[in-house]
Scaffold this active site. Sequence first.
Site, PDB file in Angstrom:
ATOM      1  N   GLU A  63       0.911  -1.012  -0.122  1.00  0.00           N
ATOM      2  CA  GLU A  63      -0.042  -0.170   0.084  1.00  0.00           C
ATOM      3  C   GLU A  63       1.088   1.706  -0.067  1.00  0.00           C
ATOM      4  O   GLU A  63       1.950   0.923   0.621  1.00  0.00           O
ATOM      5  CB  GLU A  63      -0.489  -0.402   0.697  1.00  0.00           C
ATOM      6  CG  GLU A  63      -2.156  -0.705   0.737  1.00  0.00           C
ATOM      7  CD  GLU A  63      -2.009  -1.748   2.764  1.00  0.00           C
ATOM      8  OE1 GLU A  63      -3.993  -1.945   2.874  1.00  0.00           O
ATOM      9  OE2 GLU A  63      -1.274  -1.146   4.260  1.00  0.00           O
ATOM     10  N   LYS A  76       2.966   6.404   3.162  1.00  0.00           N
ATOM     11  CA  LYS A  76       4.070   5.675   3.160  1.00  0.00           C
ATOM     12  C   LYS A  76       3.922   4.668   2.563  1.00  0.00           C
ATOM     13  O   LYS A  76       2.847   4.298   1.852  1.00  0.00           O
ATOM     14  CB  LYS A  76       3.703   5.199   5.113  1.00  0.00           C
ATOM     15  CG  LYS A  76       4.793   4.002   5.278  1.00  0.00           C
ATOM     16  CD  LYS A  76       4.317   3.839   6.961  1.00  0.00           C
ATOM     17  CE  LYS A  76       2.753   2.953   6.586  1.00  0.00           C
ATOM     18  NZ  LYS A  76       2.403   2.732   8.480  1.00  0.00           N
ATOM     19  N   THR A  91       5.063  -9.486   9.323  1.00  0.00           N
ATOM     20  CA  THR A  91       4.403  -9.453   7.712  1.00  0.00           C
ATOM     21  C   THR A  91       3.876  -8.062   7.806  1.00  0.00           C
ATOM     22  O   THR A  91       3.793  -7.795   7.036  1.00  0.00           O
ATOM     23  CB  THR A  91       2.758  -9.767   9.170  1.00  0.00           C
ATOM     24  OG1 THR A  91       2.856 -10.416  10.215  1.00  0.00           O
ATOM     25  CG2 THR A  91       2.281  -9.377   8.792  1.00  0.00           C
ATOM     26  N   ARG A 119       3.549   3.910  16.258  1.00  0.00           N
ATOM     27  CA  ARG A 119       1.657   5.483  16.069  1.00  0.00           C
ATOM     28  C   ARG A 119       1.184   4.853  15.558  1.00  0.00           C
ATOM     29  O   ARG A 119       0.022   5.235  16.067  1.00  0.00           O
ATOM     30  CB  ARG A 119       2.242   5.878  14.796  1.00  0.00           C
ATOM     31  CG  ARG A 119       2.293   5.392  12.853  1.00  0.00           C
ATOM     32  CD  ARG A 119       0.533   5.315  12.699  1.00  0.00           C
ATOM     33  NE  ARG A 119       0.794   4.971  11.026  1.00  0.00           N
ATOM     34  CZ  ARG A 119      -0.047   3.743  10.831  1.00  0.00           C
ATOM     35  NH1 ARG A 119      -0.550   3.025  12.137  1.00  0.00           N
ATOM     36  NH2 ARG A 119      -0.855   3.812   9.690  1.00  0.00           N
ATOM     37  N   ALA A 146       4.270  -8.399  16.574  1.00  0.00           N
ATOM     38  CA  ALA A 146       5.388  -7.427  16.273  1.00  0.00           C
ATOM     39  C   ALA A 146       4.921  -6.124  16.507  1.00  0.00           C
ATOM     40  O   ALA A 146       5.648  -5.187  17.486  1.00  0.00           O
ATOM     41  CB  ALA A 146       5.958  -7.487  14.887  1.00  0.00           C
ATOM     42  N   THR A 208      -4.319  -8.834  15.900  1.00  0.00           N
ATOM     43  CA  THR A 208      -3.432 -10.614  15.238  1.00  0.00           C
ATOM     44  C   THR A 208      -3.785 -10.264  13.606  1.00  0.00           C
ATOM     45  O   THR A 208      -3.933  -8.983  13.256  1.00  0.00           O
ATOM     46  CB  THR A 208      -5.019 -11.222  15.137  1.00  0.00           C
ATOM     47  OG1 THR A 208      -6.303 -11.130  14.758  1.00  0.00           O
ATOM     48  CG2 THR A 208      -5.044 -11.459  16.350  1.00  0.00           C
ATOM     49  N   GLY A 232      -5.979  -5.783  13.982  1.00  0.00           N
ATOM     50  CA  GLY A 232      -5.841  -6.068  12.763  1.00  0.00           C
ATOM     51  C   GLY A 232      -6.276  -6.133  11.919  1.00  0.00           C
ATOM     52  O   GLY A 232      -6.486  -6.707  10.418  1.00  0.00           O
ATOM     53  N   ASP A 234      -7.642  -4.754   8.608  1.00  0.00           N
ATOM     54  CA  ASP A 234      -7.187  -3.536   8.176  1.00  0.00           C
ATOM     55  C   ASP A 234      -6.661  -3.641   6.397  1.00  0.00           C
ATOM     56  O   ASP A 234      -6.466  -2.389   5.494  1.00  0.00           O
ATOM     57  CB  ASP A 234      -6.089  -3.453   9.042  1.00  0.00           C
ATOM     58  CG  ASP A 234      -4.502  -3.563   8.407  1.00  0.00           C
ATOM     59  OD1 ASP A 234      -4.964  -5.228   8.115  1.00  0.00           O
ATOM     60  OD2 ASP A 234      -4.048  -3.731   8.737  1.00  0.00           O
ATOM     61  N   LYS A 238     -10.290  -9.217   5.705  1.00  0.00           N
ATOM     62  CA  LYS A 238      -9.402  -9.630   6.851  1.00  0.00           C
ATOM     63  C   LYS A 238     -10.353  -8.455   7.968  1.00  0.00           C
ATOM     64  O   LYS A 238      -9.754  -6.865   8.060  1.00  0.00           O
ATOM     65  CB  LYS A 238      -8.131  -8.904   6.905  1.00  0.00           C
ATOM     66  CG  LYS A 238      -7.068  -8.854   8.035  1.00  0.00           C
ATOM     67  CD  LYS A 238      -5.653  -8.479   7.253  1.00  0.00           C
ATOM     68  CE  LYS A 238      -4.761  -8.735   8.046  1.00  0.00           C
ATOM     69  NZ  LYS A 238      -4.354  -7.680   8.419  1.00  0.00           N
TER      70      LYS A 238
HETATM   71  N1  LIG Z   1      -4.472  -0.512  12.023  1.00  0.00           N
HETATM   72  C1  LIG Z   1      -3.305   0.111  12.459  1.00  0.00           C
HETATM   73  O1  LIG Z   1      -2.911   1.138  12.522  1.00  0.00           O
HETATM   74  C2  LIG Z   1      -1.717  -1.913  11.822  1.00  0.00           C
HETATM   75  C3  LIG Z   1      -0.830  -1.286  11.807  1.00  0.00           C
HETATM   76  C4  LIG Z   1       0.388  -2.189  11.567  1.00  0.00           C
HETATM   77  C5  LIG Z   1      -0.219  -3.868  11.500  1.00  0.00           C
HETATM   78  N2  LIG Z   1      -2.276  -3.594  12.273  1.00  0.00           N
HETATM   79  C6  LIG Z   1      -2.101  -5.255  11.758  1.00  0.00           C
HETATM   80  O2  LIG Z   1      -2.172  -6.212  13.413  1.00  0.00           O
HETATM   81  C7  LIG Z   1      -1.426  -6.870  12.562  1.00  0.00           C
HETATM   82  C8  LIG Z   1      -0.707  -7.778  13.428  1.00  0.00           C
HETATM   83  O3  LIG Z   1       0.440  -7.165  12.801  1.00  0.00           O
HETATM   84  P1  LIG Z   1       2.251  -7.549  13.435  1.00  0.00           P
HETATM   85  O4  LIG Z   1       2.597  -6.650  13.011  1.00  0.00           O
HETATM   86  O5  LIG Z   1       1.955  -7.693  15.041  1.00  0.00           O
HETATM   87  O6  LIG Z   1       1.960  -9.370  12.584  1.00  0.00           O
HETATM   88  P2  LIG Z   1       2.116 -10.604  13.662  1.00  0.00           P
HETATM   89  O7  LIG Z   1       3.052 -11.868  12.823  1.00  0.00           O
HETATM   90  O8  LIG Z   1       3.754 -10.227  13.807  1.00  0.00           O
HETATM   91  O9  LIG Z   1       1.412 -10.826  14.603  1.00  0.00           O
HETATM   92  C9  LIG Z   1       0.193 -11.333  14.776  1.00  0.00           C
HETATM   93  C10 LIG Z   1      -0.063 -12.381  15.660  1.00  0.00           C
HETATM   94  O10 LIG Z   1      -1.635 -13.014  15.934  1.00  0.00           O
HETATM   95  C11 LIG Z   1      -1.148 -13.919  15.837  1.00  0.00           C
HETATM   96  N3  LIG Z   1      -2.833 -14.430  15.566  1.00  0.00           N
HETATM   97  C12 LIG Z   1      -3.241 -14.951  14.342  1.00  0.00           C
HETATM   98  N4  LIG Z   1      -4.771 -15.025  14.701  1.00  0.00           N
HETATM   99  C13 LIG Z   1      -5.168 -15.113  16.068  1.00  0.00           C
HETATM  100  C14 LIG Z   1      -5.931 -15.355  16.569  1.00  0.00           C
HETATM  101  N5  LIG Z   1      -7.246 -15.799  16.117  1.00  0.00           N
HETATM  102  N6  LIG Z   1      -5.969 -15.201  18.211  1.00  0.00           N
HETATM  103  C15 LIG Z   1      -4.593 -15.124  18.760  1.00  0.00           C
HETATM  104  N7  LIG Z   1      -3.619 -14.227  18.165  1.00  0.00           N
HETATM  105  C16 LIG Z   1      -4.067 -14.873  16.571  1.00  0.00           C
HETATM  106  C17 LIG Z   1      -0.520 -14.718  15.395  1.00  0.00           C
HETATM  107  O11 LIG Z   1       0.500 -16.004  15.718  1.00  0.00           O
HETATM  108  C18 LIG Z   1       0.756 -13.414  15.655  1.00  0.00           C
HETATM  109  O12 LIG Z   1       1.682 -13.941  16.710  1.00  0.00           O
HETATM  110  C19 LIG Z   1      -1.197  -7.464  11.261  1.00  0.00           C
HETATM  111  O13 LIG Z   1      -2.764  -7.638  10.515  1.00  0.00           O
HETATM  112  C20 LIG Z   1      -1.244  -5.580  10.723  1.00  0.00           C
HETATM  113  O14 LIG Z   1      -1.794  -6.033   9.412  1.00  0.00           O
HETATM  114  C21 LIG Z   1      -2.750  -2.271  12.007  1.00  0.00           C
END
Ligand SMILES: NC(=O)c1ccc[n+]([C@@H]2O[C@H](COP(=O)([O-])OP(=O)(O)OC[C@H]3O[C@@H](n4cnc5c(N)ncnc54)[C@H](O)[C@@H]3O)[C@@H](O)[C@H]2O)c1
Length: 353
Positions: A63, A76, A91, A119, A146, A208, A232, A234, A238
């Site tokens: 994106e 970004k 991820t 952020r 993460a 997640t 999560g 987003d 999803k």
């Molecule tokens: N809204 C925002 O601004 C924003 C910003 C950054 C990331 N995100 C989203 O946040 C999410 C997490 O990002 P990340 O970098 O931490 O990813 P990541 O892959 O490091 O961690 C995700 C975790 O979710 C766990 N998981 C998956 N399904 C699950 C469930 N049903 N129940 C509990 N745990 C579950 C996985 O085991 C993993 O440890 C991603 O979907 C990412 O796209 C959103």
Amino acid sequence: MSASDLALIPFVSVQNMMRLILEIGTETCIAEIETYLEEDFRRWPLFDKTPRVASHSHEGVIELMPTSDGIEYGFKYVNGHPKNMKDGLQTVTAFGVLASVDTGYPLLFAEMTILTALRTAATSALATKYLAPKGATTMAMIGNGAQAEFQALALKTVCGIGTVRLFDVDPKATEKCARNLAGSGMTVIKCATPEEAILGAQIITTCTADKKNATVLSDNMVGAGVHINGIGGDCPGKTELHRDIVMRSDVFVEYPEQTRIEGEIQQMPEDFPITELWQVMTGDKPGRTDDAQQITLFDGVGFAIEDFSALRWLRDKVSQGRFCHMLDMVADPDDPRDLFGMVQRERERMSTA
Ligand SMILES: NC(=O)c1ccc[n+]([C@@H]2O[C@H](COP(=O)([O-])OP(=O)(O)OC[C@H]3O[C@@H](n4cnc5c(N)ncnc54)[C@H](O)[C@@H]3O)[C@@H](O)[C@H]2O)c1
């Protein structure tokens, strides 16, 4: 030829971002970014806004997220690839640019993988500050990947949350998160089920990663009087929450045109009522009106203005020349129309060197 001053643009590498965070402290970074975010949310109408430009593939999404306040322009590049983790890759990775609207020249290049985590956490904290029930002390953190530690520390430092209850489908992620948060001053409780994690929590953050409509929280798990940060979900297709939770919640969003495509409300009809978060901050719209009965949901998908705020913060941090190095990024011919001649003169210079 050595590069001119105009050619050189500050670049914040991953190494320098880590040095900056370690010098100032993660919580201070998040708290400072939160103030930049709030400043920009309060002047939301003057920004250029567009849903982010997404290129979807079977495995994930790439994106571009642009915006401008008329003085500066930022964008970004970010990806989301839930399958990456099992291949030993992240991820989410990102980098970004801040530029001058007046000249179009870049002002800052930066890694934004770590900056995005800061952020996103600061944005959750900002939403929570306005929407959580009064006196909230405990959060559930569902998804311990993460972003998770940053999310917990943001709610500690901005909202005074003292206890975090962790759950992840992968216990190794929960172990990692608990280990990283030990010594943070928070009480950290590892939970074996999502039901256990949300027990007694006034704030539930779901973060997640899965490329599907997941049901991380089902309707019967969520009682009245809580605030949810749904982070999560987003992307189209999803989501994390059962639609009945969304139905029962007062939903707050960043930019409706993007959130209706990407957020939890993609499950709802086009006219499903939402409130824009910035309007709560300016006092134009109510936030939480009832501590006991209301469920508030921040349907956070991440919007370009948040990255712009983070880049502004970073630019101010590196303005003294620390935590960055200068990259030769802008061609700067003596005569602005003689770009070709600049290249030719370099050949001459190289042949005589
Ligand atoms: N809204 C925002 O601004 C924003 C910003 C950054 C990331 N995100 C989203 O946040 C999410 C997490 O990002 P990340 O970098 O931490 O990813 P990541 O892959 O490091 O961690 C995700 C975790 O979710 C766990 N998981 C998956 N399904 C699950 C469930 N049903 N129940 C509990 N745990 C579950 C996985 O085991 C993993 O440890 C991603 O979907 C990412 O796209 C959103």
